[in-house]
Each structure stands twice: as structure tokens, then as C-alpha cells.
Design a protein around this motif. Structure first.
Motif, mmCIF file in Angstrom:
data_model
loop_
_atom_site.group_PDB
_atom_site.id
_atom_site.type_symbol
_atom_site.label_atom_id
_atom_site.label_comp_id
_atom_site.label_asym_id
_atom_site.label_seq_id
_atom_site.Cartn_x
_atom_site.Cartn_y
_atom_site.Cartn_z
ATOM 1 N N ASP A 1 0.809 -1.207 0.000
ATOM 2 C CA ASP A 1 0.000 0.000 0.000
ATOM 3 C C ASP A 1 0.853 1.272 0.000
ATOM 4 O OD1 ASP A 1 -2.610 -1.336 2.182
ATOM 5 O OD2 ASP A 1 -2.352 -1.445 0.009
ATOM 6 N N LYS B 1 -1.906 3.705 -0.746
ATOM 7 C CA LYS B 1 -2.794 3.356 -1.870
ATOM 8 C C LYS B 1 -2.772 4.524 -2.853
ATOM 9 C CE LYS B 1 -5.518 0.115 0.857
ATOM 10 N NZ LYS B 1 -6.859 -0.304 1.338
ATOM 11 N N GLU B 2 -3.921 5.085 -3.186
ATOM 12 C CA GLU B 2 -3.894 6.157 -4.188
ATOM 13 C C GLU B 2 -3.837 7.552 -3.577
ATOM 14 O OE1 GLU B 2 -6.315 4.069 -3.642
ATOM 15 O OE2 GLU B 2 -8.215 5.126 -3.376
ATOM 16 N N GLY C 1 -4.023 3.147 -7.120
ATOM 17 C CA GLY C 1 -3.224 2.589 -6.034
ATOM 18 C C GLY C 1 -2.223 1.548 -6.470
ATOM 19 N N THR C 2 -1.891 1.521 -7.749
ATOM 20 C CA THR C 2 -0.887 0.539 -8.193
ATOM 21 C C THR C 2 0.411 1.266 -8.516
ATOM 22 O OG1 THR C 2 -1.779 0.680 -10.435
ATOM 23 C CG2 THR C 2 -2.588 -1.102 -9.017
ATOM 24 N N SER D 1 8.621 0.762 -1.874
ATOM 25 C CA SER D 1 7.295 0.363 -1.407
ATOM 26 C C SER D 1 7.433 -0.476 -0.140
ATOM 27 C CB SER D 1 6.523 -0.401 -2.480
ATOM 28 O OG SER D 1 7.054 -1.700 -2.697
ATOM 29 N N GLN E 1 4.844 -2.560 3.113
ATOM 30 C CA GLN E 1 3.541 -2.911 3.659
ATOM 31 C C GLN E 1 3.641 -2.788 5.162
ATOM 32 O OE1 GLN E 1 0.831 -2.717 2.649
ATOM 33 N NE2 GLN E 1 -0.461 -4.501 2.692
#
Lengths: 112, 112
Positions: free
Chosen positions: B30, B51-52, B72-73, B94, B96
Motif C-alpha cells: 500500500d 494506496k492512491e 493505487g498501483t 514500497s 507494507q
């Protein structure tokens, strides 16, 4: 000013010797992480130490954390030429929204 | 599992032109971060997506920089118009949760 500051800025040692790099920071932290960057390449995560931990080991790496002094050290034992790289500490602090804040790094050169 | 990938690896553009950098984080992460390292100095935080949503964009230098993370990718970082001082290596990472961050290889941007 920087949250994380490493010293020395540069370190040159012979293969087989140990290398010690230090990192100081200014705020409370959740964790402190060490990364390595080989020339022209990305950052590689080495080790994460949480604020309630004092020492962690991973292979030839040993990291200590002293939250009372707001400092950490990274020890690389029995260094190899392949350890030549820039080493960065990064702190995750609630005061900075837990994003990683990096110092300027230590350039390590291991001579064979 | 694929790591964090960045594209392009190198970009040379003229002052005043536009450049768009792309980052594909590890699937399921995320948190997405952009960092920049200029002239061998410290690695500076630019912004953080959860996310976004932009969680923290306090490090964005000015309004010539625009970051997006639609859906969100993957994320893009656009510099328009580019200036000489924008030259540097742009890293994407990135994660998590509050754990370690995985970095891409970086995009080396040279503005001439």
C-alpha cells in the motif's frame, strides 16, 4: 537539519578488517534501518532494528542501537572487496509520519 | 516475486522539457515513496502514497513536480518544465505496514 547523520563520511580499509559506521538522529523513532547502495545501483535493505531492541545480527553484520544517545552503529566483520559501497541509515519516526528519513551516508572502500 | 521496478533507468533531457518517471511497487504494497539523491548528497524524501492517496508530500520541491498513483498501483512522477537542479537519481520504494522498504534501482535524470 538531517534526522540521520552518519560518520565517518568515508572509510577505507583492507580486506579482512572490520568496518564500523555510526549514525546519529534527533527524534524518537519506531525503528532504524541500514541500507547499502552499490555504485549506480538501487538501495538494498540490510537490517532493521526496532526501538526496543539493542542489538541485531545478520551474517557478518552487527547493528547496535542506543536510544538514550540517539545513535546506532553498523559493524561489518571480515570485510570483503564486494562490501565496497555507500551505507545509509534511515529512521522511521512518528514525528515524521513514519516515513524513512535518510542521512548522507558513509562511503566504504575495501581494498583487496 | 518481482521487486520494485522503475522506468526509465536513465533519462537525459534538455532544460524546459518534460520527463515522466514511473514506479511499479511490489504487488500488494500500500505504501509507495519517492526519494531523490542529488549530487551524491543525502537521500531526500519527496512524497508518500498510501494506496492512491497522498499521505505526505512535504518533500516535493515545487509545483513543477507532480506525482500520481491512479488506482493505487503504479506511480508516476512528472517534472515539467525540468530545470538543471532537478538532475539526480530518483528512487521509488514500497512497503507494507511499518516494516522495511524495498527500493527500486532508481532513475538517473540528467537535465542539460
Amino acid at each position: 537539519s538531517q534526522q540521520g547523520e552518519e560518520d565517518p563520511q568515508a572509510l577505507s580499509i583492507q580486506e579482512g578488517e572490520n568496518a564500523t559506521m555510526n549514525c546519529s538522529y534527533k527524534t524518537s523513532i519506531n525503528n532504524l534501518q541500514w541500507y547499502r547502495q552499490n555504485s549506480g545501483r538501487g538501495l538494498v535493505h540490510l537490517i532493521l532494528i526496532r526501538s526496543n531492541e539493542r542489538e541485531k545480527h545478520s551474517g557478518r553484520l552487527r547493528v547496535t542501537l542506543d536510544t538514550s544517545k540517539k545513535s546506532s552503529s553498523l559493524l561489518i566483520t571480515a570485510s570483503r572487496a564486494a562490501d565496497t559501497a555507500s551505507y545509509f541509515c534511515a529512521t522511521a519516526s512518528p514525528e515524521y509520519g513514519n516515513k524513512l528519513v535518510f542521512g548522507a551516508g558513509t562511503i566504504l572502500r575495501v581494498k583487496s | 516475486e518481482a521487486g520494485v521496478t522503475q522506468f526509465p533507468s536513465h533519462s537525459v533531457i534538455e532544460k524546459g522539457q518534460t520527463v515522466t518517471l514511473r514506479c511499479d511497487p511490489i504487488s500488494g504494497h500500500d505504501n509507495l515513496y519517492w526519494y531523490r539523491r542529488v549530487m551524491g548528497k543525502e537521500i531526500k524524501f519527496l512524497l508518500h502514497f498510501v494506496k492512491e492517496s497522498k499521505q505526505d508530500e512535504s518533500g516535493m520541491p515545487n509545483n513543477r513536480f507532480l506525482a500520481e498513483r491512479t488506482g493505487g498501483t503504479y506511480s508516476t512522477l512528472k517534472v515539467q518544465p525540468a530545470e538543471l537542479e532537478d538532475s539526480g537519481v530518483y528512487f521509488c520504494a514500497s512497503s507494507q505496514g511499518g516494516g522495511k522498504a524495498f527500493f527500486g534501482q532508481g532513475t538517473r535524470l540528467t537535465v542539460v
